[in-house]
Design an enzyme around this catalytic site. Structure first.
Site, PDB file in Angstrom:
ATOM      1  N   LEU A   1      -2.212  -0.275  13.891  1.00 25.18           N
ATOM      2  CA  LEU A   1      -1.624  -0.365  15.242  1.00 25.18           C
ATOM      3  C   LEU A   1      -1.743   0.981  15.960  1.00 25.18           C
ATOM      4  O   LEU A   1      -1.119   1.180  17.005  1.00 25.18           O
ATOM      5  CB  LEU A   1      -0.150  -0.768  15.147  1.00 25.18           C
ATOM      6  CG  LEU A   1       0.147  -2.052  14.354  1.00 25.18           C
ATOM      7  CD1 LEU A   1       1.664  -2.252  14.189  1.00 25.18           C
ATOM      8  CD2 LEU A   1      -0.483  -3.269  15.054  1.00 25.18           C
TER       9      LEU A   1
ATOM     10  N   TYR B   1       3.042   9.932  -0.677  1.00 26.99           N
ATOM     11  CA  TYR B   1       4.123   9.380   0.156  1.00 26.99           C
ATOM     12  C   TYR B   1       5.500   9.608  -0.480  1.00 26.99           C
ATOM     13  O   TYR B   1       6.520   9.472   0.189  1.00 26.99           O
ATOM     14  CB  TYR B   1       3.939   7.873   0.408  1.00 26.99           C
ATOM     15  CG  TYR B   1       2.664   7.457   1.124  1.00 26.99           C
ATOM     16  CD1 TYR B   1       1.811   8.386   1.703  1.00 26.99           C
ATOM     17  CD2 TYR B   1       2.313   6.114   1.219  1.00 26.99           C
ATOM     18  CE1 TYR B   1       0.635   7.997   2.338  1.00 26.99           C
ATOM     19  CE2 TYR B   1       1.139   5.715   1.851  1.00 26.99           C
ATOM     20  CZ  TYR B   1       0.306   6.670   2.401  1.00 26.99           C
ATOM     21  OH  TYR B   1      -0.855   6.270   3.022  1.00 26.99           O
TER      22      TYR B   1
ATOM     23  N   LYS C   1      -2.743   5.784  -4.428  1.00 26.48           N
ATOM     24  CA  LYS C   1      -3.848   6.712  -4.128  1.00 26.48           C
ATOM     25  C   LYS C   1      -3.666   8.054  -4.832  1.00 26.48           C
ATOM     26  O   LYS C   1      -2.537   8.534  -4.979  1.00 26.48           O
ATOM     27  CB  LYS C   1      -3.941   6.954  -2.613  1.00 26.48           C
ATOM     28  CG  LYS C   1      -3.860   5.685  -1.779  1.00 26.48           C
ATOM     29  CD  LYS C   1      -4.069   5.918  -0.294  1.00 26.48           C
ATOM     30  CE  LYS C   1      -3.699   4.669   0.494  1.00 26.48           C
ATOM     31  NZ  LYS C   1      -2.276   4.606   0.885  1.00 26.48           N
TER      32      LYS C   1
ATOM     33  N   ASP D   1       0.838  -1.204   0.000  1.00 25.94           N
ATOM     34  CA  ASP D   1       0.000   0.000   0.000  1.00 25.94           C
ATOM     35  C   ASP D   1       0.871   1.251   0.000  1.00 25.94           C
ATOM     36  O   ASP D   1       1.584   1.518   0.969  1.00 25.94           O
ATOM     37  CB  ASP D   1      -0.900   0.013   1.248  1.00 25.94           C
ATOM     38  CG  ASP D   1      -1.827   1.220   1.259  1.00 25.94           C
ATOM     39  OD1 ASP D   1      -2.937   1.095   0.708  1.00 25.94           O
ATOM     40  OD2 ASP D   1      -1.429   2.276   1.795  1.00 25.94           O
TER      41      ASP D   1
ATOM     42  N   SER E   1       6.134  -1.161   8.863  1.00 27.07           N
ATOM     43  CA  SER E   1       7.328  -1.182   9.691  1.00 27.07           C
ATOM     44  C   SER E   1       8.537  -1.102   8.774  1.00 27.07           C
ATOM     45  O   SER E   1       8.498  -1.589   7.649  1.00 27.07           O
ATOM     46  CB  SER E   1       7.407  -2.462  10.537  1.00 27.07           C
ATOM     47  OG  SER E   1       8.624  -2.470  11.247  1.00 27.07           O
TER      48      SER E   1
ATOM     49  N   HIS F   1      -7.687   9.417  -2.131  1.00 26.76           N
ATOM     50  CA  HIS F   1      -7.022   9.370  -0.821  1.00 26.76           C
ATOM     51  C   HIS F   1      -7.873   9.982   0.295  1.00 26.76           C
ATOM     52  O   HIS F   1      -7.950   9.441   1.392  1.00 26.76           O
ATOM     53  CB  HIS F   1      -5.679  10.094  -0.922  1.00 26.76           C
ATOM     54  CG  HIS F   1      -4.668   9.676   0.087  1.00 26.76           C
ATOM     55  ND1 HIS F   1      -3.318   9.644  -0.175  1.00 26.76           N
ATOM     56  CD2 HIS F   1      -4.794   9.275   1.375  1.00 26.76           C
ATOM     57  CE1 HIS F   1      -2.669   9.244   0.905  1.00 26.76           C
ATOM     58  NE2 HIS F   1      -3.538   9.016   1.868  1.00 26.76           N
TER      59      HIS F   1
HETATM   60  P1  NDP Z   1       0.797   1.585  11.858  1.00 25.44           P
HETATM   61  O1  NDP Z   1      -0.398   1.547  12.749  1.00 25.44           O
HETATM   62  O2  NDP Z   1       0.995   0.492  10.876  1.00 25.44           O
HETATM   63  O3  NDP Z   1       2.051   1.697  12.824  1.00 25.44           O
HETATM   64  C1  NDP Z   1       3.357   1.857  12.345  1.00 25.44           C
HETATM   65  C2  NDP Z   1       4.249   2.131  13.547  1.00 25.44           C
HETATM   66  O4  NDP Z   1       4.213   0.991  14.417  1.00 25.44           O
HETATM   67  C3  NDP Z   1       5.677   2.363  13.176  1.00 25.44           C
HETATM   68  O5  NDP Z   1       6.195   3.319  14.102  1.00 25.44           O
HETATM   69  C4  NDP Z   1       6.340   1.010  13.399  1.00 25.44           C
HETATM   70  O6  NDP Z   1       7.697   1.166  13.764  1.00 25.44           O
HETATM   71  C5  NDP Z   1       5.535   0.475  14.561  1.00 25.44           C
HETATM   72  N1  NDP Z   1       5.412  -0.991  14.518  1.00 25.44           N
HETATM   73  C6  NDP Z   1       5.111  -1.755  13.439  1.00 25.44           C
HETATM   74  N2  NDP Z   1       5.086  -3.062  13.769  1.00 25.44           N
HETATM   75  C7  NDP Z   1       5.371  -3.129  15.089  1.00 25.44           C
HETATM   76  C8  NDP Z   1       5.506  -4.213  16.012  1.00 25.44           C
HETATM   77  N3  NDP Z   1       5.344  -5.463  15.613  1.00 25.44           N
HETATM   78  N4  NDP Z   1       5.816  -3.913  17.281  1.00 25.44           N
HETATM   79  C9  NDP Z   1       5.967  -2.638  17.700  1.00 25.44           C
HETATM   80  N5  NDP Z   1       5.848  -1.574  16.871  1.00 25.44           N
HETATM   81  C10 NDP Z   1       5.566  -1.810  15.576  1.00 25.44           C
HETATM   82  O7  NDP Z   1       0.802   3.046  11.182  1.00 25.44           O
HETATM   83  P2  NDP Z   1       0.777   3.683   9.741  1.00 25.44           P
HETATM   84  O8  NDP Z   1       0.271   5.051   9.964  1.00 25.44           O
HETATM   85  O9  NDP Z   1       2.042   3.538   9.019  1.00 25.44           O
HETATM   86  O10 NDP Z   1      -0.368   2.879   8.954  1.00 25.44           O
HETATM   87  C11 NDP Z   1      -0.125   1.730   8.170  1.00 25.44           C
HETATM   88  C12 NDP Z   1      -0.337   2.028   6.708  1.00 25.44           C
HETATM   89  O11 NDP Z   1      -1.642   2.538   6.465  1.00 25.44           O
HETATM   90  C13 NDP Z   1       0.557   3.161   6.167  1.00 25.44           C
HETATM   91  O12 NDP Z   1       1.895   2.772   6.009  1.00 25.44           O
HETATM   92  C14 NDP Z   1      -0.152   3.511   4.899  1.00 25.44           C
HETATM   93  O13 NDP Z   1       0.136   2.557   3.899  1.00 25.44           O
HETATM   94  C15 NDP Z   1      -1.612   3.432   5.356  1.00 25.44           C
HETATM   95  N6  NDP Z   1      -2.133   4.749   5.768  1.00 25.44           N
HETATM   96  C16 NDP Z   1      -3.126   5.307   4.998  1.00 25.44           C
HETATM   97  C17 NDP Z   1      -3.665   6.524   5.320  1.00 25.44           C
HETATM   98  C18 NDP Z   1      -4.750   7.075   4.490  1.00 25.44           C
HETATM   99  O14 NDP Z   1      -5.105   8.253   4.664  1.00 25.44           O
HETATM  100  N7  NDP Z   1      -5.327   6.317   3.582  1.00 25.44           N
HETATM  101  C19 NDP Z   1      -3.177   7.316   6.471  1.00 25.44           C
HETATM  102  C20 NDP Z   1      -2.154   6.639   7.240  1.00 25.44           C
HETATM  103  C21 NDP Z   1      -1.682   5.402   6.894  1.00 25.44           C
HETATM  104  P3  NDP Z   1       8.965   0.858  12.801  1.00 25.44           P
HETATM  105  O15 NDP Z   1       8.572   1.210  11.392  1.00 25.44           O
HETATM  106  O16 NDP Z   1      10.014   1.761  13.367  1.00 25.44           O
HETATM  107  O17 NDP Z   1       9.291  -0.590  12.972  1.00 25.44           O
END
Ligand code: NDP
Length: 275
Positions: free
Chosen positions: A192, A52, A77, A47, A233, A110
């Site tokens: 998360l 981005y 998007k 995604d 992540s 988006h």
């Molecule tokens: P997430 O809820 O997926 O959380 C990501 C964060 O959690 C990062 O800081 C990561 O750290 C940490 N993390 C991931 N896995 C673990 C784990 N197993 N244990 C502990 N910490 C963890 O947040 P996002 O906002 O990135 O959402 C996911 C995806 O959703 C985005 O990447 C994007 O593709 C989409 N999105 C879409 C939006 C929209 O408007 N349509 C808006 C926001 C997101 P680290 O990377 O340092 O490991």
């Protein structure tokens, strides 16, 4: 570890992996490495979004993987500034170019950006792209019930997906019910809560019982609710861990305990307020 990710059949018959990999806030130069790790771990759905700034990195990793195109599921998007009929067609071409693809599997508006009032025009362009076979499924993101209702009144093409902020602290009951009533699949962004739900006592207690991490418990909860889910992540061990959620189950009591943790917490903007 089992890596057979279940798929969700969208309202046009296209099958989408239920668990995918998100790359929001990953710099373009780091994206290819993260996506390569994800593909090696077994993710097949990626995604991204024009805004981005990392569609090129995604495309590099897809090309380098050697995986057949039909095994991959790529979502991107349309950014708010590109809404409108002609602008959408141009923005789509630019995304394809950066991704190095001839087709995307899922193309999303988006944000509704209601102040711009262009999402009906954007959707007409997306209808054309779908008719031309350049996108396999068409969807939206961050649409509230009022935006969806207006779209449905003006188009016969029902969005396959609405990608919304959804996690235990923001469970989106109203939107999920709307989606279920109209055949729209619910996709959870920030599944998360960007980490904000991982120290919730209801969740850590389940993590202890199951011997899983809090993130794994939350992802399992999404899967059992039927959500499409795209954790992000850049940490290789977490990328692998987040996919390793296919061989355990939460009990009804545990699902109820997580249901009780909703507190209306948004990590991102309210969709009515972003233009
Ligand atoms: P997430 O809820 O997926 O959380 C990501 C964060 O959690 C990062 O800081 C990561 O750290 C940490 N993390 C991931 N896995 C673990 C784990 N197993 N244990 C502990 N910490 C963890 O947040 P996002 O906002 O990135 O959402 C996911 C995806 O959703 C985005 O990447 C994007 O593709 C989409 N999105 C879409 C939006 C929209 O408007 N349509 C808006 C926001 C997101 P680290 O990377 O340092 O490991």
């Amino acid at each position: 570890m089992s890596t057979t990710v279940p798929s969700v059949t969208l309202n046009n018959g296209v099958r989408m992996p239920q668990l995918g990999f998100g790359v929001f806030q990953v710099p373009d130069q780091e994206t290819a490495a993260a996506v390569t790790t994800a593909l090696e771990a077994g993710y097949r759905s990626i995604d991204t979004a024009a805004i981005y700034g990392n569609e090129r990195g995604v495309g590099q990793a897809l090309a380098a993987s050697g995986l057949p195109r039909e095994e991959l599921f790529v979502t991107t998007k349309l950014w708010n500034a590109d809404q409108g009929y002609d602008a959408t067609l141009r923005a789509f071409d630019d995304s394809l170019d950066r991704l190095g693809l001839e087709q995307v599997d899922l193309y999303l508006i988006h944000w509704p950006a209601p102040g711009r009032d262009r999402y009906l025009d954007s959707w007409r362009a997306i209808e054309r792209l779908a008719a031309e076979g350049r996108i396999r499924a068409a969807g939206v993101s961050n649409f509230q019930p009022a935006h969806l209702t207006r779209l449905l009144e003006h188009s016969a093409l029902v969005p396959a997906v609405n990608q919304i902020e959804l996690h235990p602290a923001l469970q989106q009951a109203e939107l999920r019910a709307f989606h279920a009533a109209h055949g729209i699949a619910t996709e959870a962004w920030s599944p998360l809560a960007q980490g904000a739900v991982l120290d919730d006592p209801a969740i850590t207690a389940i993590a202890e019982r199951t011997g899983r991490s809090a993130a794994q418990v939350v992802l399992r909860w999404h899967l059992q609710l039927g959500n499409l889910v795209i954790p992000k992540s850049v940490t290789p061990a977490r990328i692998r861990q987040n996919l390793d959620v296919l061989d355990f189950a939460l009990t009804d009591e545990e699902l109820a305990a997580i249901a009780a943790t909703d507190r209306g917490l948004r990590t991102g903007p309210h969709p009515d307020e972003l233009d």
